[in-house]
Design a protein around this motif. Structure first.
Motif, PDB file in Angstrom:
ATOM      1  N   TYR A  36       5.288 -48.823  -8.294  1.00 24.75           N
ATOM      2  CA  TYR A  36       5.957 -48.707  -7.115  1.00 24.75           C
ATOM      3  C   TYR A  36       6.548 -50.346  -6.957  1.00 24.75           C
ATOM      4  O   TYR A  36       6.324 -51.304  -7.471  1.00 24.75           O
ATOM      5  N   SER A  43       7.628 -50.432   3.189  1.00 23.85           N
ATOM      6  CA  SER A  43       6.878 -49.958   2.409  1.00 23.85           C
ATOM      7  C   SER A  43       6.829 -49.614   0.991  1.00 23.85           C
ATOM      8  O   SER A  43       7.817 -50.178   0.433  1.00 23.85           O
ATOM      9  N   PHE A  91       8.902 -56.891  -5.285  1.00 16.77           N
ATOM     10  CA  PHE A  91       7.252 -56.802  -5.561  1.00 16.77           C
ATOM     11  C   PHE A  91       7.026 -55.740  -6.196  1.00 16.77           C
ATOM     12  O   PHE A  91       7.303 -54.647  -5.630  1.00 16.77           O
ATOM     13  N   ILE A  93       4.407 -53.172  -7.812  1.00 19.00           N
ATOM     14  CA  ILE A  93       2.674 -52.631  -7.759  1.00 19.00           C
ATOM     15  C   ILE A  93       2.601 -51.515  -8.812  1.00 19.00           C
ATOM     16  O   ILE A  93       3.084 -50.585  -8.484  1.00 19.00           O
ATOM     17  N   PHE A 106      -4.940 -49.944  -6.783  1.00 17.51           N
ATOM     18  CA  PHE A 106      -3.550 -50.619  -6.797  1.00 17.51           C
ATOM     19  C   PHE A 106      -4.057 -51.866  -7.616  1.00 17.51           C
ATOM     20  O   PHE A 106      -5.127 -52.455  -7.361  1.00 17.51           O
ATOM     21  N   GLY A 107      -2.823 -52.311  -8.401  1.00 13.09           N
ATOM     22  CA  GLY A 107      -2.882 -53.704  -9.004  1.00 13.09           C
ATOM     23  C   GLY A 107      -2.541 -54.671  -7.834  1.00 13.09           C
ATOM     24  O   GLY A 107      -2.410 -54.257  -6.724  1.00 13.09           O
ATOM     25  N   SER A 108      -2.782 -56.098  -8.245  1.00 12.20           N
ATOM     26  CA  SER A 108      -2.388 -57.055  -7.127  1.00 12.20           C
ATOM     27  C   SER A 108      -0.935 -57.493  -6.997  1.00 12.20           C
ATOM     28  O   SER A 108      -0.564 -58.136  -6.270  1.00 12.20           O
ATOM     29  N   GLY A 109      -0.105 -56.727  -7.763  1.00 13.05           N
ATOM     30  CA  GLY A 109       1.181 -56.871  -7.710  1.00 13.05           C
ATOM     31  C   GLY A 109       1.860 -57.932  -8.703  1.00 13.05           C
ATOM     32  O   GLY A 109       1.265 -58.985  -8.783  1.00 13.05           O
TER      33      GLY A 109
ATOM     34  N   TYR B  32      -5.202 -34.754   1.126  1.00 14.39           N
ATOM     35  CA  TYR B  32      -5.872 -35.896   0.957  1.00 14.39           C
ATOM     36  C   TYR B  32      -4.863 -37.153   1.845  1.00 14.39           C
ATOM     37  O   TYR B  32      -3.821 -37.298   1.475  1.00 14.39           O
ATOM     38  N   TYR B  36      -4.555 -47.851   3.276  1.00 11.54           N
ATOM     39  CA  TYR B  36      -4.650 -49.023   2.631  1.00 11.54           C
ATOM     40  C   TYR B  36      -4.306 -50.364   3.300  1.00 11.54           C
ATOM     41  O   TYR B  36      -3.658 -50.217   4.458  1.00 11.54           O
ATOM     42  N   GLN B  38      -3.029 -54.144   3.082  1.00  8.67           N
ATOM     43  CA  GLN B  38      -2.390 -55.029   2.167  1.00  8.67           C
ATOM     44  C   GLN B  38      -2.198 -56.425   3.054  1.00  8.67           C
ATOM     45  O   GLN B  38      -1.720 -56.614   4.056  1.00  8.67           O
ATOM     46  N   LYS B  42      -0.137 -59.635  -2.006  1.00  8.67           N
ATOM     47  CA  LYS B  42      -1.239 -58.792  -2.715  1.00  8.67           C
ATOM     48  C   LYS B  42      -1.099 -57.304  -2.789  1.00  8.67           C
ATOM     49  O   LYS B  42      -0.095 -56.716  -1.800  1.00  8.67           O
ATOM     50  N   GLY B  43      -1.734 -56.596  -3.709  1.00  3.63           N
ATOM     51  CA  GLY B  43      -1.571 -55.227  -3.887  1.00  3.63           C
ATOM     52  C   GLY B  43      -2.319 -54.651  -2.670  1.00  3.63           C
ATOM     53  O   GLY B  43      -3.227 -55.161  -2.023  1.00  3.63           O
ATOM     54  N   PRO B  44      -2.169 -52.981  -2.264  1.00  3.69           N
ATOM     55  CA  PRO B  44      -2.929 -52.632  -1.287  1.00  3.69           C
ATOM     56  C   PRO B  44      -4.296 -52.340  -1.652  1.00  3.69           C
ATOM     57  O   PRO B  44      -4.471 -52.154  -2.987  1.00  3.69           O
ATOM     58  N   LEU B  46      -7.685 -49.868  -0.845  1.00  5.41           N
ATOM     59  CA  LEU B  46      -8.055 -48.792  -0.304  1.00  5.41           C
ATOM     60  C   LEU B  46      -9.392 -49.231   0.588  1.00  5.41           C
ATOM     61  O   LEU B  46     -10.288 -49.665   0.101  1.00  5.41           O
ATOM     62  N   ASP B  49     -10.650 -42.965   2.877  1.00  6.85           N
ATOM     63  CA  ASP B  49      -9.872 -41.972   2.835  1.00  6.85           C
ATOM     64  C   ASP B  49     -10.675 -40.857   3.315  1.00  6.85           C
ATOM     65  O   ASP B  49     -11.722 -40.830   3.644  1.00  6.85           O
ATOM     66  N   PHE B  89      -1.435 -49.190   5.550  1.00  4.92           N
ATOM     67  CA  PHE B  89      -0.412 -48.215   5.190  1.00  4.92           C
ATOM     68  C   PHE B  89      -1.462 -46.881   5.239  1.00  4.92           C
ATOM     69  O   PHE B  89      -2.499 -46.948   4.645  1.00  4.92           O
ATOM     70  N   LEU B 101       1.307 -40.663  -3.845  1.00  5.43           N
ATOM     71  CA  LEU B 101       1.173 -40.828  -2.640  1.00  5.43           C
ATOM     72  C   LEU B 101       2.570 -41.031  -2.009  1.00  5.43           C
ATOM     73  O   LEU B 101       3.239 -41.742  -2.397  1.00  5.43           O
ATOM     74  N   PHE B 103       3.614 -42.588   1.531  1.00  8.38           N
ATOM     75  CA  PHE B 103       3.305 -43.751   2.385  1.00  8.38           C
ATOM     76  C   PHE B 103       4.222 -43.850   3.690  1.00  8.38           C
ATOM     77  O   PHE B 103       5.125 -43.436   3.839  1.00  8.38           O
ATOM     78  N   GLY B 104       3.337 -44.195   4.703  1.00  8.76           N
ATOM     79  CA  GLY B 104       4.085 -44.597   5.966  1.00  8.76           C
ATOM     80  C   GLY B 104       4.524 -45.773   5.747  1.00  8.76           C
ATOM     81  O   GLY B 104       4.544 -46.610   4.703  1.00  8.76           O
ATOM     82  N   LYS B 105       5.344 -46.365   6.841  1.00  9.71           N
ATOM     83  CA  LYS B 105       6.137 -47.515   6.805  1.00  9.71           C
ATOM     84  C   LYS B 105       5.199 -48.638   7.014  1.00  9.71           C
ATOM     85  O   LYS B 105       5.836 -49.827   6.933  1.00  9.71           O
ATOM     86  N   ARG B 108       1.837 -53.791  10.977  1.00  7.90           N
ATOM     87  CA  ARG B 108       1.395 -54.922  11.001  1.00  7.90           C
ATOM     88  C   ARG B 108       0.437 -55.362  11.973  1.00  7.90           C
ATOM     89  O   ARG B 108       0.645 -55.472  13.050  1.00  7.90           O
TER      90      ARG B 108
END
Lengths: 115, 113
Positions: A36, A43, A91, A93, A106-109, B32, B36, B38, B42-44, B46, B49, B89, B101, B103-105, B108
């Motif tokens: 991603y 997003s 970024f 990911i 997910f990875g940390s990006g 499904y 997530y 975030q 950093k990455g998202p 989970l 679910d 998300f 997947l 994703f929604g936008k 925050r």
């Protein structure tokens, strides 16, 4: 949950150079990995899907010759940004799933900045 | 293809209050629905679910509800804490984690102490 490791976490490179990002599943076999891209305050946008041992499937508008994806093993996928330009700054990911996992982790990006 | 709408885009709550984030999806074949969290840079991660054969799922202060008929699902966070502040998300897919997947936008969430 399952652990996905991504390296490097950030990289700065000169325009025209190539950058490789690694994504590893540490405690499960990742049959499928997704890459991603995320711009600030936006997003996640899917770039490509890779299944182990197969060529990656790229989303519309993503240049496969620019974003090279390799998924040669069940624990490692790499994304190489070739001839990077400032507009590639973003970024990135990775995420991974497997038949025994059935969820996406997910990875940390990686924050890529191209000067 | 699938389209996921998420609201609100920003949400501020007082510490201890509840937060609710709502998402709708368009493809009735989706089965499904993960959420997530975030944090900046950093990455998202989970957090919870739900699959289409279940209407509600709870994990401590977090719960998710799903209305298949209306094609919407919601995230509920109770007794919010400052460390809950992040971007959340929602997402949808047709086959757990084996298909991409959508994703929604994002929302925050700010929890004010």
């Amino acid at each position: 949950g399952a652990v996905v490791s991504q390296h490097p976490s950030w990289v700065i490179c000169k325009s025209g150079t190539s950058v490789k990002i690694e994504c590893r599943s540490l405690d499960f076999q990742a049959t499928t990995m997704f890459w991603y891209r995320q711009f600030p305050k936006q997003s996640l946008m899917l770039m490509a899907t890779s299944n182990e041992g197969s060529k990656a499937t790229y989303e519309q508008g993503v240049e496969k010759d620019k974003f090279l994806i390799n998924h040669a093993s069940l624990t490692l996928s790499t994304l190489t940004v070739t001839s990077a330009h400032p507009e590639d700054s973003s970024f990135y990911i990775c995420s991974a799933t497997g038949t025994l996992v059935e969820k996406l982790f997910f990875g940390s990006g990686t924050q890529l900045s191209v000067l | 293809g699938e389209n996921v709408e998420q609201h609100p885009s920003t949400l501020s709550v007082q510490e201890g209050d509840s937060a609710v984030i709502k998402c709708t999806y368009s493809d009735s074949a989706s089965n499904y629905f993960p959420w997530y969290k975030q944090e900046l840079g950093k990455g998202p991660q989970l957090i919870i679910d739900i699959r289409s054969n279940v209407g509600e799922k709870k994990d401590q202060r977090i719960a998710v509800t799903l209305n298949k008929t209306a094609k919407h699902f919601s995230l509920h966070i109770t007794e919010t804490q400052p460390e809950d502040s992040a971007v959340y998300f929602c997402a949808a897919s047709m086959n757990s984690g084996n298909t991409p997947l959508v994703f929604g936008k994002g929302t925050r969430l700010s929890v004010i102490a």
